[in-house]
Design an enzyme around this catalytic site. Structure first.
Site, PDB file in Angstrom:
ATOM      1  N   ARG A  24     -16.989  -5.310   9.857  1.00 48.78           N
ATOM      2  CA  ARG A  24     -16.947  -6.578  10.570  1.00 48.78           C
ATOM      3  C   ARG A  24     -17.004  -6.349  12.083  1.00 48.78           C
ATOM      4  NH1 ARG A  24     -13.810  -8.900  14.395  1.00 48.78           N
ATOM      5  NH2 ARG A  24     -11.937  -8.102  13.382  1.00 48.78           N
ATOM      6  N   HIS A  38      -7.636  -1.436  20.513  1.00 50.85           N
ATOM      7  CA  HIS A  38      -8.983  -1.090  20.954  1.00 50.85           C
ATOM      8  C   HIS A  38      -8.914   0.161  21.835  1.00 50.85           C
ATOM      9  CE1 HIS A  38     -11.701  -4.281  19.461  1.00 50.85           C
ATOM     10  NE2 HIS A  38     -10.524  -4.770  19.122  1.00 50.85           N
ATOM     11  N   ASN A  84     -12.435  -0.580  17.878  1.00 53.35           N
ATOM     12  CA  ASN A  84     -11.087  -0.282  17.422  1.00 53.35           C
ATOM     13  C   ASN A  84     -10.840   1.212  17.439  1.00 53.35           C
ATOM     14  OD1 ASN A  84     -10.218  -2.788  16.809  1.00 53.35           O
ATOM     15  ND2 ASN A  84      -9.861  -2.390  14.648  1.00 53.35           N
ATOM     16  N   HIS A  89      -3.293  -3.670  16.266  1.00 52.86           N
ATOM     17  CA  HIS A  89      -4.764  -3.703  16.300  1.00 52.86           C
ATOM     18  C   HIS A  89      -5.125  -3.186  17.695  1.00 52.86           C
ATOM     19  CE1 HIS A  89      -8.759  -5.700  15.425  1.00 52.86           C
ATOM     20  NE2 HIS A  89      -8.812  -5.690  16.751  1.00 52.86           N
ATOM     21  N   CYS A 102     -15.135  -6.368  20.680  1.00 49.28           N
ATOM     22  CA  CYS A 102     -15.176  -7.822  20.666  1.00 49.28           C
ATOM     23  C   CYS A 102     -16.288  -8.303  21.590  1.00 49.28           C
ATOM     24  CB  CYS A 102     -13.837  -8.389  21.133  1.00 49.28           C
ATOM     25  SG  CYS A 102     -13.867 -10.152  21.439  1.00 49.28           S
TER      26      CYS A 102
END
Lengths: 320, 320
Positions: free
Chosen positions: B16, B219, B261, B217, B250
């Site tokens: 994703r 990055h 990520n 989460h 993103c």
């Protein structure tokens, strides 16, 4: 929450680590350009060349020309690496370098054989001999180095007890010759360390040798470099080797991919963001990292040179 | 020495995160190929598509075809992301996905405006509305998410007190609707966190909300991803989002370079080397990372896929 230091000392190794590793010739004037720019960032310790066999490491055949070509700043120590007395004498002869003696052992016999074609016993004997040579030439011996301290691609895991033993051997060599080591550098030459391994190793070493200062030389081959540096910071380690843009890698370590030292500007970024001083101008260092990419002609592993300095974003959001 | 957990749960987001970010069309069958291979590694939670406006994120226009094309394994939860009820209804309609409801807030008004074109108040109202919608459809709501929890490229630093307030707001929304959140995800959407910031934030949140489980989460835009995950592990965090090979970023965060990520196989490597179980086959995951590079047609940020699994080297040195 931890033993985070107030200030760390960073020894830049990008020019030496990087230019010996890159395939294809890099023009001498471009090496000089990077070194002179690095010297303007606040870095006060830059390892610029190695004096090694030009047949084995052709990228360093121009070492003397590089040293003679730079515009030295009085507030910067320009250092060099050598592996034997031939290299040491070249470093002495060229002049203008900061000549720093060290006692170097390795935690892996298999690596030592590949890196220097010596047994552990031959390496010990060679260290006694080179300390005598340093003393003859009035060279200060400040550092003990232990290569492959956390593991070896050819030998596997390294027990902590072996490193304890090597630290003791280094101190014994030093005291036999009336020398006091300033610090002992633990080199994760083949990137076997994890943050937990760093903490365990330093926990034992600090307990066994409370008066000894330790330093870290961390390769980023498996992506653990910055995390390992953080673990070192939490254990109170104040000295780190690093490479601008993540340049480099050991030509004898036998691995693929990005194998350089932990990236200087990423390390400086982490320190500054956590309130730890380095004395280095991060924006100027990011410019050097971009210059390094231009010189080698391909992208390098550093992240902050692409992601950007947060302080710049902070200033922009405040003035907006 | 720390609160390192015995086992962590990793939610793979590479398909994703990655495919929505890559420039140029990636064939649907290749997306399916990577997802089916990831499902064979032991990963039990894979976010495979987002249902978002195809005009804004053209790389996800084939989301339904991807979901219909995979060969689902019963032991894997295949999940999706959506930002509003239109996306949610597409996810429901396609069937075969694990539909997981969440309550999503943002710590930065400026980011929320860019990411979803909403004010903080509009986002709060939207969460009440979507919780009602989830309940109508019998969808469990397990997660609270806080975007930009550590800082924002457009707004600067985020005070810890603001995140404390948002956690409380999420719990209030949940309890108002008779829902119990399983955990709250702190997203470092724009890579402002350092390991120290992770420890400080989680130290405060654990003290204020001792019964709440937190997830991270992270990055890796500024190279801190693995160090931040280590800091999370030391604070006892057992849930991490990550992306195979470091795929992604993103599209609305406004930065250059590797913005994905934290890399799944690098995270799994660190966990295994530190004795933390993941249930994942690292060699199989490294194969997936190499497949991901082949699919996107350029190198990706992961390190262990190049540096190699130490367990493989250990086995080789033992049998030599």
């Amino acid at each position: 929450m931890s033993d985070l230091p107030v200030r760390v000392r960073i020894q830049e190794e990008g020019p030496r680590e990087g230019f010996q590793y890159e395939k294809g010739a890099i023009p001498t004037r471009r090496k000089i350009e990077l070194i002179d720019r690095l010297a303007q960032t606040g870095l006060d310790h830059i390892q610029i060349v190695s004096f090694v066999n030009p047949k084995l490491v052709p990228g360093m055949a121009d070492a003397e020309d590089v040293v003679r070509g730079i515009t030295p700043r009085p507030d910067v120590a320009y250092t060099a690496l050598w592996l034997n007395d031939v290299g040491f004498k070249r470093a002495l002869a060229v002049g203008s370098l900061a000549i720093e003696g060290s006692i170097t052992l390795a935690a892996s016999a298999a690596f030592l054989k590949r890196n220097q074609n010596r047994t552990l016993q031959e390496q010990l004997a060679a260290q006694h001999a080179i300390v005598r040579l340093y003393k003859q030439h009035g060279v200060a011996i400040g550092r003990g180095s232990i290569m492959a301290a956390f593991g070896c691609n050819f030998e596997g895991d390294i027990p902590i007890a072996r490193v304890v033993d090597l630290v003791q051997q280094q101190r014994d060599i030093a005291s036999e010759h009336g020398v006091t080591l300033q610090y002992i550098l633990l080199a994760d030459t083949m990137a076997w360390a994890t943050p937990l391994a760093i903490k365990r190793m330093l926990g034992v070493l600090r307990a066994k040798f409370p008066a000894v200062e330790f330093a870290l030389h961390l390769h980023d081959t498996r992506g653990m470099g910055i995390a390992n540096a953080f673990a070192g910071l939490e254990m109170g380690v104040t000295r780190y080797d690093s490479s601008v843009a993540g340049l480099g890698g050991c030509p004898f370590a036998g691995h693929k991919g990005a194998a350089g030292n932990v990236c200087t500007e990423d390390l400086v970024f982490m320190c500054h963001e956590m309130g730890i001083e380095t004395g280095i101008d991060l924006d100027a260092l990011i410019d050097c990292a971009q210059l390094a990419e231009d010189i080698v002609g391909h992208s390098l592993p550093g992240s902050v040179m692409r992601g950007g300095n947060l302080q710049t974003l902070r200033n922009a959001t405040k003035s907006a």
